[in-house]
Design a protein around this motif. Structure first.
Motif, PDB file in Angstrom:
ATOM      1  N   TRP A 630       2.841   6.460  18.274  1.00 38.23           N
ATOM      2  CA  TRP A 630       2.156   6.616  16.989  1.00 38.23           C
ATOM      3  C   TRP A 630       3.164   6.316  15.890  1.00 38.23           C
ATOM      4  O   TRP A 630       4.174   6.984  15.750  1.00 38.23           O
ATOM      5  CB  TRP A 630       1.598   8.033  16.868  1.00 38.23           C
ATOM      6  N   ARG A 631       2.871   5.300  15.065  1.00 33.88           N
ATOM      7  CA  ARG A 631       3.788   4.835  14.024  1.00 33.88           C
ATOM      8  C   ARG A 631       3.135   5.045  12.655  1.00 33.88           C
ATOM      9  O   ARG A 631       1.950   4.720  12.473  1.00 33.88           O
ATOM     10  CB  ARG A 631       4.113   3.350  14.219  1.00 33.88           C
ATOM     11  N   ASN A 632       3.902   5.559  11.711  1.00 37.33           N
ATOM     12  CA  ASN A 632       3.371   5.867  10.381  1.00 37.33           C
ATOM     13  C   ASN A 632       4.350   5.411   9.307  1.00 37.33           C
ATOM     14  O   ASN A 632       5.568   5.521   9.466  1.00 37.33           O
ATOM     15  CB  ASN A 632       3.142   7.379  10.227  1.00 37.33           C
ATOM     16  N   ASN A 633       3.784   4.931   8.203  1.00 36.64           N
ATOM     17  CA  ASN A 633       4.600   4.482   7.078  1.00 36.64           C
ATOM     18  C   ASN A 633       3.903   4.868   5.772  1.00 36.64           C
ATOM     19  O   ASN A 633       2.751   4.499   5.540  1.00 36.64           O
ATOM     20  CB  ASN A 633       4.794   2.965   7.128  1.00 36.64           C
ATOM     21  N   LEU A 634       4.589   5.636   4.937  1.00 39.95           N
ATOM     22  CA  LEU A 634       4.070   6.038   3.629  1.00 39.95           C
ATOM     23  C   LEU A 634       5.075   5.590   2.576  1.00 39.95           C
ATOM     24  O   LEU A 634       6.275   5.891   2.684  1.00 39.95           O
ATOM     25  CB  LEU A 634       3.880   7.559   3.571  1.00 39.95           C
ATOM     26  N   THR A 635       4.611   4.877   1.548  1.00 39.30           N
ATOM     27  CA  THR A 635       5.527   4.370   0.532  1.00 39.30           C
ATOM     28  C   THR A 635       4.902   4.479  -0.853  1.00 39.30           C
ATOM     29  O   THR A 635       3.681   4.346  -1.018  1.00 39.30           O
ATOM     30  CB  THR A 635       5.911   2.899   0.819  1.00 39.30           C
ATOM     31  N   HIS A 636       5.760   4.753  -1.829  1.00 38.22           N
ATOM     32  CA  HIS A 636       5.335   4.828  -3.233  1.00 38.22           C
ATOM     33  C   HIS A 636       6.346   4.080  -4.092  1.00 38.22           C
ATOM     34  O   HIS A 636       7.566   4.184  -3.880  1.00 38.22           O
ATOM     35  CB  HIS A 636       5.233   6.278  -3.716  1.00 38.22           C
ATOM     36  N   GLY A 637       5.860   3.304  -5.013  1.00 39.91           N
ATOM     37  CA  GLY A 637       6.728   2.557  -5.915  1.00 39.91           C
ATOM     38  C   GLY A 637       6.349   2.783  -7.365  1.00 39.91           C
ATOM     39  O   GLY A 637       5.186   3.046  -7.689  1.00 39.91           O
TER      40      GLY A 637
END
Length: 790
Positions: A630-637
């Motif tokens: 299970w792979r997860n990516n959360l990003t904010h710019g």
């Protein structure tokens, strides 16, 4: 054979009678002597004829009949049998001529080559090992037949019950040497049509099936490879089923040997497991005894099993490891922790007492590194958290293994310990690594809905010269533009903790309304500031030239009012501070762990453009079962201008879409649109630029937001493990606006295949948008790309 003092007829008679004696001695033991009319004779001489490869003495040493003996028919027969058992001869004839006993031998040919043909699903090395026949052996038909049976067993173990094997003996030098070829017809792989469980009451059939490596065939089996039968995997499944029941509290569960039914056509297989679950046992009292170096409360804190309702063998093993680590951190490397279990049959309760024998304190001795053909010793040693001569520490030793594995240079890392009988309190360590391919040279061509036709090439080396340095050069040319990049990183400059690196790049990107040309480079330094924590500083110098599109008459097509190119063109001189936390198990292909980073770029250290850009990223990886990750990516710019009332450069605004963000939309098509940036009345003011059609087109053009929020999640699972092919299903959601609101999110779902090839990971993915976007109207977006999405 030339025989003196005998007529041809008598020679023939002697040969025939002696042959009859040897072959049917039990019926004609006296016939030979009677017909030859000779009394028991003396063997005056023994001759061995026909030998080319074998020495005469090898034959004389085997036969019992010697020169000067009285010939005896039963002894001669025994001699012939002994010579045949040597395995060197295909024919043996014995002649008697006036006191001379002659053995005429025909040698078997020598195998000069052993080959295999027709195979595809089995490796040639495995076939050679199974056959057991090697070049330069003597041809042996019995051994060939045994080899055929072993090869067929090998195929059956891999699910090919229809495999046929035939041998071909091809002469090379007549009578002396041959070539042996095994012709293989693999046939179809047997499919597991149904797996049945009988007797399972509390653990459901679906639950048990989900835990097995052997699966039932399905419609997609031809793509995924599921539904095949492999004996090795099946044997492991049987053991794993027992472990599953032990982990669920069924300590007395009985699983009989499975019944396997193969259909007459050998194309399908049915498997039945018979289970007697027994009672489910609860966890009772958990205590400690023996040489206790910690309080009971401290020991209890590291346990897992005392927090569970039912007994679990796996949890108990983890607790043993944790308890041994606590003692190991005090130097007791060989501390022995024995779990004493007491089963209460009446109340179905298991009490556990962990009994400690601490042993003696141990010190580290000499460290050696093996298996590193390319990687230098110092690259491995600098990842160690232990030192030669210091007191043993289990946690530091385990951390050292993890650090070496996380380099991404090795498929396997293990520590082998040993002690000398003369100094048992000193532990030497052998660090054993198995290197993986860390370099790739690749050329690629493809087509994607987002990028159109793509031509790419790259040179990557993650372990340059075996020093752990990272070197890469790449180019990518597509309908959207071109990108060239070269970068180098030294993670341990001069064998210190300091990281240094640089990169140079050039790009020309089609932004639909203008062309964005950049050329620049940067240098960076960094060093660890804590466990798994890295800080780095990067200086970037970049020149940006935004180019307007023109028609064939030279008329500018780009609306310079909407896109004031001069305000975003110029030199960017910036400093970027990054903090990274990385405790993934593998930086190249992680299966568990966390990664977090924060980067703040300040543009305005000289140059023309002034803005601040911030990116925050968090990633989480976990192997949830089997080999499914299970792979997860959360990003904010976030983007902001330094000057009040001045917009930040519009080409730095955030846009989403493409194989590295929202995979159900085209490149840079998701974000704040021009309609929200300028008024509709402005669009329709000029008949040339702002016709209603043009206004509608511009209203749908993404302009980009000053904020970006995106989340990606996916399940990655093996499809054809031997070929490095994995499947993936994914979900993406995100937006790029000036203000993040709940009604501006775009999302997609999709699936794909990833081939972890020798030249790098290749991705083939199909994304399906869940919300329509006028600037990306496709109902499905296909992308071919290189490298991991995150």
């Amino acid at each position: 054979m030339h025989i003196k003092s005998h007529s041809v007829l008598s020679v023939i008679k002697n040969r025939i009678y002696l042959w009859l004696l040897v072959m049917v001695f039990s019926f004609s033991g006296h016939l030979w002597a009677q017909e030859l009319s000779v009394a028991p004779s003396l063997v005056n001489d023994i001759q061995v004829l026909g030998l080319k490869k074998i020495d005469n003495q090898a034959v004389f040493s085997k036969i019992k009949t010697k020169k000067g003996d009285i010939w005896k028919a039963d002894i001669i027969r025994e001699d012939i049998q002994t010579l045949f058992k040597m395995g060197y001869f295909s024919d043996i004839q014995v002649f008697w001529d006036q006191g001379v006993l002659s053995y005429e031998l025909v040698e078997k040919p020598t195998l000069v080559e052993v080959t295999f043909s027709g195979f595809d699903e089995v490796k040639e090395d495995d076939l050679k090992e199974a056959s057991g026949i090697k070049a330069f052996e003597i041809l042996d038909q019995a051994k060939i037949q045994t080899a055929i049976e072993k090869i067929q067993k090998l195929y059956e173990g891999k699910g090919f019950f229809l495999a046929q094997v035939q041998s071909q003996v091809i002469p090379v030098v007549q009578g002396e040497s041959v070539r042996l070829n095994f012709q293989i017809t693999e046939g179809d792989k047997v499919a597991v049509q149904k797996i049945t469980f009988l007797g399972n009451r509390l653990l459901t059939t679906d639950f048990l099936k989900s835990k097995l490596a052997t699966t039932e065939a399905s419609f997609f089996s031809f793509m995924s490879g599921s539904g095949g039968f492999k004996q090795e995997a099946f044997d492991r499944d049987l053991q794993y089923l027992r472990l599953i029941y032990m982990n669920e509290g069924f300590v007395q569960a009985k699983i009989e040997k499975p019944q396997i039914f193969v259909t007459p056509d050998k194309k399908s297989i049915y498997v039945t497991f018979r289970i007697e679950e027994g009672e489910r046992f609860l966890i009772g009292e958990v205590d400690f005894s023996g040489e206790l170096l910690f309080s009971r409360d401290e020991l209890s804190q590291v346990l897992v099993i005392n927090k569970q309702k039912y007994f679990s063998y796996e949890s108990m093993q983890k607790d043993l490891s944790s308890l041994q680590a606590k003692y190991g951190d005090l130097g007791y490397a060989y501390a022995n922790v024995i779990p004493r279990t007491r089963i209460n049959e009446k109340d179905h309760i298991i009490d556990i007492t962990f009994e400690f024998d601490k042993g003696n304190k141990i010190y580290f001795g000499k460290f050696t590194v093996t298996g590193n053909v390319k990687t230098r010793d110092k690259v491995i040693r600098r990842e160690l958290k232990i030192l030669e001569g210091e007191l043993y520490n289990e946690s530091s030793k385990r951390k050292s293994v993890e650090n070496i594995q996380r380099l991404g240079f090795f498929d396997d890392v293990s520590f082998r310990s040993s002690s000398s009988p003369d100094d048992p309190e000193v532990m030497d360590l052998e660090i054993i690594v198995k290197e993986r391919n860390t370099g790739s040279v690749q050329l690629s061509a493809g087509y994607g809905s987002s990028t159109g036709f793509t031509l790419g090439g790259s040179l990557n080396q993650l372990n340059f010269l075996g020093k752990g340095q990272r070197l890469s050069a790449s180019l990518n040319i597509s309908d959207l533009g071109s990108y060239y990049n070269f970068n180098f990183t030294e993670p341990n400059y001069d064998d210190t903790d300091w990281l240094i690196g640089f990169d140079i790049y050039q790009s020309g990107l089609d932004r639909y309304e203008y062309k964005d040309n950049k050329v620049g480079g940067g240098v960076r330094v960094g060093r660890p500031i804590g466990e798994d924590l890295m800080a780095s500083l990067k200086y970037k110098l970049e020149n940006t030239e935004l180019e307007a599109y023109k028609d064939s008459q030279g008329q500018t097509l780009t609306d310079l009012t909407l896109f004031p190119l001069s305000t975003a063109s110029g030199v960017t001189s910036s400093l970027a501070l990054s903090i990274e936390y990385d405790e993934r198990d593998d930086r190249i292909s992680p299966t568990k762990g966390h990664f977090a980073s924060t980067t703040i770029e300040y543009a305005g250290v000289g140059g023309d453009l002034r803005y601040t850009k911030t990116n925050v990223t968090y990633r989480y990886f976990n192997k949830i079962f089997w080999e499914v990750v299970w792979r997860n990516n959360l990003t904010h710019g976030y983007l902001a201008s330094h000057d009040p009332g001045v917009e930040p450069p519009f080409n730095e605004r955030f846009l989403l879409g493409g194989p590295y963000s929202l995979r159900g939309y085209r490149f840079y098509r998701v974000g704040k649109t021009l309609f929200s940036q300028k008024s509709y009345d402005r669009y329709t003011a000029d008949p040339y630029f702002y016709s209603p059609e043009r206004a509608t087109e511009l209203a749908n053009k993404p302009f980009g937001g000053t904020q970006q929020l995106m989340y990606q999640t996916e399940l990655e699972f093996p499809m054809i493990k031997e070929a490095g092919i994995k499947g993936v299903v994914f979900f993406d959601v995100g937006q790029a606006e000036d203000q993040i609101t709940s009604d501006n999110f775009y999302s997609d779902v999709g699936f794909g295949f990833r081939w972890f090839s020798p030249i790098g990971p290749l991705r083939f993915e199909w994304g399906f948008p869940l919300r329509k976007n006028p600037s990306s109207p496709d109902s499905v977006v296909f992308d071919f790309s290189i490298g991991s999405p995150f």
